[in-house]
Design a protein around this motif. Structure first.
Motif, PDB file in Angstrom:
ATOM      1  N   MET A 173       0.804  -1.215   0.000  1.00  0.00           N
ATOM      2  CA  MET A 173       0.000   0.000   0.000  1.00  0.00           C
ATOM      3  C   MET A 173       0.843   1.274   0.000  1.00  0.00           C
ATOM      4  SD  MET A 173      -2.944  -1.159  -0.230  1.00  0.00           S
ATOM      5  CE  MET A 173      -3.988   0.270   0.036  1.00  0.00           C
ATOM      6  N   VAL A 174       2.065   1.199   0.506  1.00  0.00           N
ATOM      7  CA  VAL A 174       2.869   2.427   0.569  1.00  0.00           C
ATOM      8  C   VAL A 174       3.217   2.945  -0.832  1.00  0.00           C
ATOM      9  CG1 VAL A 174       3.853   1.756   2.797  1.00  0.00           C
ATOM     10  CG2 VAL A 174       5.218   1.465   0.719  1.00  0.00           C
ATOM     11  N   GLN A 175       3.048   2.082  -1.829  1.00  0.00           N
ATOM     12  CA  GLN A 175       3.302   2.540  -3.205  1.00  0.00           C
ATOM     13  C   GLN A 175       2.376   3.692  -3.582  1.00  0.00           C
ATOM     14  OE1 GLN A 175       4.388  -0.855  -6.102  1.00  0.00           O
ATOM     15  NE2 GLN A 175       3.053  -1.775  -4.566  1.00  0.00           N
ATOM     16  N   GLU A 176       1.176   3.706  -2.983  1.00  0.00           N
ATOM     17  CA  GLU A 176       0.244   4.819  -3.233  1.00  0.00           C
ATOM     18  C   GLU A 176       0.885   6.145  -2.846  1.00  0.00           C
ATOM     19  OE1 GLU A 176      -2.780   4.978  -4.681  1.00  0.00           O
ATOM     20  OE2 GLU A 176      -2.175   2.941  -5.253  1.00  0.00           O
ATOM     21  N   GLY A 177       1.514   6.151  -1.687  1.00  0.00           N
ATOM     22  CA  GLY A 177       2.191   7.360  -1.214  1.00  0.00           C
ATOM     23  C   GLY A 177       3.323   7.747  -2.154  1.00  0.00           C
ATOM     24  N   LEU A 178       4.035   6.744  -2.646  1.00  0.00           N
ATOM     25  CA  LEU A 178       5.140   7.033  -3.571  1.00  0.00           C
ATOM     26  C   LEU A 178       4.610   7.605  -4.879  1.00  0.00           C
ATOM     27  CD1 LEU A 178       7.423   3.956  -2.852  1.00  0.00           C
ATOM     28  CD2 LEU A 178       7.945   6.361  -2.380  1.00  0.00           C
ATOM     29  N   ARG A 179       3.454   7.104  -5.323  1.00  0.00           N
ATOM     30  CA  ARG A 179       2.843   7.668  -6.550  1.00  0.00           C
ATOM     31  C   ARG A 179       2.508   9.148  -6.331  1.00  0.00           C
ATOM     32  NH1 ARG A 179       4.074   4.322 -10.386  1.00  0.00           N
ATOM     33  NH2 ARG A 179       3.664   2.173  -9.815  1.00  0.00           N
ATOM     34  N   THR A 180       1.990   9.447  -5.164  1.00  0.00           N
ATOM     35  CA  THR A 180       1.705  10.858  -4.863  1.00  0.00           C
ATOM     36  C   THR A 180       2.991  11.673  -4.897  1.00  0.00           C
ATOM     37  OG1 THR A 180      -0.031  10.069  -3.380  1.00  0.00           O
ATOM     38  CG2 THR A 180       0.562  12.397  -3.192  1.00  0.00           C
ATOM     39  N   ALA A 181       4.049  11.121  -4.310  1.00  0.00           N
ATOM     40  CA  ALA A 181       5.337  11.835  -4.294  1.00  0.00           C
ATOM     41  C   ALA A 181       5.827  12.080  -5.721  1.00  0.00           C
ATOM     42  CB  ALA A 181       6.366  11.046  -3.492  1.00  0.00           C
TER      43      ALA A 181
ATOM     44  N   ALA B 203      -0.916  18.118  -6.465  1.00  0.00           N
ATOM     45  CA  ALA B 203      -0.549  17.404  -7.694  1.00  0.00           C
ATOM     46  C   ALA B 203      -1.592  17.712  -8.767  1.00  0.00           C
ATOM     47  CB  ALA B 203      -0.490  15.909  -7.421  1.00  0.00           C
ATOM     48  N   THR B 204      -1.140  17.965  -9.985  1.00  0.00           N
ATOM     49  CA  THR B 204      -2.089  18.209 -11.083  1.00  0.00           C
ATOM     50  C   THR B 204      -2.515  16.864 -11.671  1.00  0.00           C
ATOM     51  OG1 THR B 204      -0.330  18.294 -12.717  1.00  0.00           O
ATOM     52  CG2 THR B 204      -0.964  20.389 -11.663  1.00  0.00           C
ATOM     53  N   LEU B 205      -3.664  16.861 -12.304  1.00  0.00           N
ATOM     54  CA  LEU B 205      -4.176  15.610 -12.861  1.00  0.00           C
ATOM     55  C   LEU B 205      -3.210  14.983 -13.873  1.00  0.00           C
ATOM     56  CD1 LEU B 205      -6.508  13.736 -12.439  1.00  0.00           C
ATOM     57  CD2 LEU B 205      -7.706  14.859 -14.332  1.00  0.00           C
ATOM     58  N   PRO B 206      -2.665  15.784 -14.830  1.00  0.00           N
ATOM     59  CA  PRO B 206      -1.714  15.163 -15.772  1.00  0.00           C
ATOM     60  C   PRO B 206      -0.522  14.540 -15.050  1.00  0.00           C
ATOM     61  CG  PRO B 206      -2.276  17.407 -16.469  1.00  0.00           C
ATOM     62  CD  PRO B 206      -2.922  17.196 -15.142  1.00  0.00           C
ATOM     63  N   ASN B 207      -0.030  15.204 -13.980  1.00  0.00           N
ATOM     64  CA  ASN B 207       1.113  14.635 -13.254  1.00  0.00           C
ATOM     65  C   ASN B 207       0.728  13.370 -12.491  1.00  0.00           C
ATOM     66  OD1 ASN B 207       2.838  16.531 -14.217  1.00  0.00           O
ATOM     67  ND2 ASN B 207       2.785  17.830 -12.385  1.00  0.00           N
ATOM     68  N   ILE B 208      -0.503  13.337 -12.005  1.00  0.00           N
ATOM     69  CA  ILE B 208      -0.970  12.120 -11.319  1.00  0.00           C
ATOM     70  C   ILE B 208      -1.008  10.970 -12.325  1.00  0.00           C
ATOM     71  CG2 ILE B 208      -2.947  11.042 -10.159  1.00  0.00           C
ATOM     72  CD1 ILE B 208      -3.551  13.843  -8.944  1.00  0.00           C
ATOM     73  N   MET B 209      -1.502  11.262 -13.548  1.00  0.00           N
ATOM     74  CA  MET B 209      -1.576  10.224 -14.582  1.00  0.00           C
ATOM     75  C   MET B 209      -0.172   9.749 -14.948  1.00  0.00           C
ATOM     76  SD  MET B 209      -4.734  10.088 -14.688  1.00  0.00           S
ATOM     77  CE  MET B 209      -4.938   8.836 -15.943  1.00  0.00           C
ATOM     78  N   LYS B 210       0.739  10.712 -15.132  1.00  0.00           N
ATOM     79  CA  LYS B 210       2.124  10.344 -15.505  1.00  0.00           C
ATOM     80  C   LYS B 210       2.778   9.498 -14.410  1.00  0.00           C
ATOM     81  CE  LYS B 210       3.213  14.491 -17.819  1.00  0.00           C
ATOM     82  NZ  LYS B 210       3.914  15.740 -17.537  1.00  0.00           N
TER      83      LYS B 210
ATOM     84  N   LYS C 267       2.608   5.720 -14.340  1.00  0.00           N
ATOM     85  CA  LYS C 267       3.414   4.910 -15.272  1.00  0.00           C
ATOM     86  C   LYS C 267       4.887   4.863 -14.883  1.00  0.00           C
ATOM     87  CE  LYS C 267       0.355   5.751 -19.201  1.00  0.00           C
ATOM     88  NZ  LYS C 267      -0.164   7.138 -18.965  1.00  0.00           N
ATOM     89  N   LYS C 268       5.290   5.703 -13.910  1.00  0.00           N
ATOM     90  CA  LYS C 268       6.718   5.730 -13.561  1.00  0.00           C
ATOM     91  C   LYS C 268       7.102   4.478 -12.772  1.00  0.00           C
ATOM     92  CE  LYS C 268       7.489  10.669 -13.773  1.00  0.00           C
ATOM     93  NZ  LYS C 268       7.621  11.905 -12.987  1.00  0.00           N
ATOM     94  N   PRO C 269       8.351   4.053 -12.938  1.00  0.00           N
ATOM     95  CA  PRO C 269       8.779   2.848 -12.202  1.00  0.00           C
ATOM     96  C   PRO C 269       8.989   3.151 -10.721  1.00  0.00           C
ATOM     97  CG  PRO C 269      10.636   3.804 -13.389  1.00  0.00           C
ATOM     98  CD  PRO C 269       9.421   4.623 -13.766  1.00  0.00           C
ATOM     99  N   ILE C 270       8.782   2.126  -9.899  1.00  0.00           N
ATOM    100  CA  ILE C 270       9.135   2.221  -8.477  1.00  0.00           C
ATOM    101  C   ILE C 270      10.219   1.183  -8.226  1.00  0.00           C
ATOM    102  CG2 ILE C 270       8.292   1.750  -6.140  1.00  0.00           C
ATOM    103  CD1 ILE C 270       5.641   3.038  -6.907  1.00  0.00           C
TER     104      ILE C 270
END
Ligand code: FAD
Lengths: 249, 317
Positions: free
Chosen positions: A67-75, A186-193, A196-199
């Motif tokens: 679940m902590v990946q959610e936080g990383l996506r926000t970051a 966070a802007t919507l386009p950045n949330i979408m991008k 797709k980024k690797p963790i």
């Protein structure tokens, strides 16, 4: 200079924490989780240093279960360049987190680690200081202002009597207070991008860190509640009751 | 085995021992053991003498010297660490200073630490608030060296004086480090009012005050009438009505005066975390549904711009 920002996902600060029916812990199921507000401030500080040309990379790191990946996506959506996940299903206490961070710092060699001063779930206020100790780096907690200079950083920190400015030789650990900055959204386009980024995934075993909890929580409970009060209709009544009933004036 | 307990005291800006040491003594009593008190600072002359007369202690340790004047975490760890393993428990108040150095010492000694205890169940089991104080956790610490910060408002100060002054052991002052130095201090003047930590009455203002001018003009005279300290919500501090060191709450100071008057403060859980164990709470707010009324013993619904001057005037009579 690379900046490492550890982030924790916690129960949203607007939600009142409740004890599980069996008293074994805090009820989190189905409740809104967010980045720890102090970690958002830490991330914002790091991103601003990068935008000002004083840092080259911002790496966010989180320790815990999937679940902590959610936080990383926000970051990532907020502007972190990389995300590192130390995967563990163990209950991670501050000392364990500090040891994991220590091991990651030895690999990543950041010039600065910026942490939140406390996580609003366990309110421990320990991890940054512990990390600084393990690294034998200088520490500045409760930062209200950060000025990076050549080989050093000046930090205005909030104290019990006002503020003070510390000058630390880099590398160093800073923990953030509320008034350091106002984090962006966070802007919507950045949330979408960010989706797709690797963790990058690490494990405590790979990092050579033992993470078994040392402290044992025997139980949790609601604190004693105050008896219900009354509304009074005038200043005169208030004063009379403070004098005669409560006897505080 | 008998416990050996070290209490690390703090000095006020005036060089005197802070009264928080007496709360540490109360917390330490339930740990059952010999109690030593460590006093540190740039000049500890008066504080050492005051410590020698504390009730029920074995000896005073004195760490004095220029390198300790700034209270840097690195220096405090250098002072305490050589002694640490002589003790089973080391306690200090959960102040900005205590929260800064003790976790550092814990990591150096590889022990898990317990923050902000509000109760002692047994020498290895402690109660501490989590989630902004909305929940209390009972935590067992199996470490041989137990390090704890103490929420002093939860432990009434131990009264009294020792019969004879106890002995003092002088500690070597650690050498200054280059790693970190204090280059400026901006102390917030209290303007002749009692300090927030020790005041019997606290008058606290929030966003409802509307401006820094109003905060001072409305709350100042009321505080003076009651010989109270001024406090503030986070919103009031963020907006510049009050200085950061008077923020009350989860991430500010925790106070428990005899009387806490919350004015124009909504009562967010993060604010309640810092004041809800006050003996008597009064709230003044125009919103009858504000959550602050749920913890207030006496609530007054209405416009603070009218009610506060009225209250001040009535007290003057
Ligand atoms: C991580 C984190 C940590 C935090 N830590 C703290 C903390 O340590 N301390 C803290 O206080 N907060 C803290 N907060 C903030 C907290 O959540 C609230 O936002 C804050 O306490 C609100 O301050 P307030 O009550 O002054 O403002 P508001 O919530 O805006 O309330 C203002 C009140 O004033 C009343 N009012 C307005 N005008 C008048 C009038 N003319 N007459 C009478 N009443 C009036 C309104 O009805 C309202 O109830 C923290 C938040 C986070 C996320």
């Amino acid at each position: 200079m690379k900046i490492l920002v550890p982030v924790k996902r916690v129960l949203d600060y607007n939600i009142k924490a409740r004890v599980k029916a069996d008293g074994s812990g805090v009820e989190l199921a189905g409740l809104k989780m967010s980045l720890n507000p102090f970690d958002e401030i830490a991330l914002e500080a790091a991103i601003r240093l990068k935008e000002a040309g004083q840092a080259t990379e911002v790496a966010a790191l989180s320790c815990g279960d999937a679940m902590v990946q959610e936080g990383l996506r926000t970051a990532l959506a907020l502007g972190a360049d990389r995300a590192l996940w130390v995967s563990s299903t163990e209950e991670l206490q501050p000392l364990s987190v500090a040891k994991l961070l220590h091991a990651v710092v030895l690999r990543e060699i950041p010039g600065l680690v910026i942490c939140g001063k406390q996580a609003i779930d366990d309110d421990a206020n320990q991890t940054g200081q512990m990390l600084a100790a393990l690294l034998n780096w200088g520490q500045a907690t409760n930062a209200a202002e950060i000025q990076v200079g050549e080989g050093r950083v000046d930090v205005v920190r909030e104290t019990d009597g006002g503020t003070e400015t510390l000058r630390l030789i880099l590398p160093a650990v800073i923990t953030t207070d509320l008034r350091l900055n106002e984090p962006r959204y966070a802007t919507l386009p950045n949330i979408m991008k960010a989706r797709k980024k690797p963790i990058e995934i690490l494990t405590p075993e790979e990092l050579g860190v033992m993470v078994e909890p040392r402290l044992k929580t025997l139980r949790v409970q609601e604190p004693p509640q105050r008896p219900a009060g009354v509304k009074v209709d005038s200043v005169a009544t208030l004063l009379a009751r403070l004098k005669n009933e409560a006897k505080v004036i | 085995m008998e416990n050996r307990i070290l209490l690390v005291a703090e000095l006020g800006p005036d060089g005197h021992l802070k009264s928080s040491i007496r709360s540490l003594l109360t917390a330490a009593k339930s740990l059952k053991g010999d109690i030593d008190v460590l006093v540190w600072g740039g000049d500890t002359t008066s504080a050492v003498v005051e410590a020698q007369h504390l009730p029920g202690i074995r000896q005073v340790l004195n760490g004095s010297g220029p390198a300790l004047a700034d209270g840097l975490a690195e220096m405090l760890c250098a002072l305490v660490r050589p002694l640490a393993r002589q003790y089973t428990h080391i306690l200090t108040a959960a102040t900005a200073i205590g929260k800064n150095w003790m976790p550092r010492l814990a990591a150096l000694e590889d022990v898990a630490m317990v923050s902000d205890i509000v109760g002692v169940e047994s020498p290895d089991t402690f109660i501490r608030p989590i989630y902004a104080g909305s929940i209390w956790a009972t935590v067992c610490c199996p470490e041989l060296l137990k390090l704890m910060t103490v929420r002093t408002t939860a432990f009434p100060g131990l009264e009294g004086e020792g019969m004879d002054p106890v002995t003092v052991e002088n500690l070597p002052c650690p050498a200054a480090l280059l790693q970190s130095t204090r280059i400026a201090v901006h102390a917030h003047a209290q303007e002749g009012r009692p300090s927030l930590e020790n005041a019997r009455v606290v008058v606290s203002g929030g966003r409802g005050l509307g401006s820094a001018q109003h905060y001072e003009a409305l709350l100042g005279p009321l505080a003076d009438e009651l010989n109270a300290a001024l406090g503030a919500s986070r919103a009031a501090v963020d907006l510049g009505y009050a200085s950061n060191d008077v923020q009350v709450g989860q991430t500010g100071k925790v106070v428990a005066p005899d009387l806490y008057i919350a004015i124009g403060i909504s009562g967010a859980i993060q604010h309640l975390a810092g004041m809800q164990t006050s003996r008597v709470i009064v709230a003044i707010n125009k919103d009858p549904d504000a959550p602050i009324f749920a913890v207030a013993d006496y609530g007054l619904v209405g416009d603070l711009n009218i009610l506060v001057p009225e209250l001040t005037a009535a007290l003057r009579k």
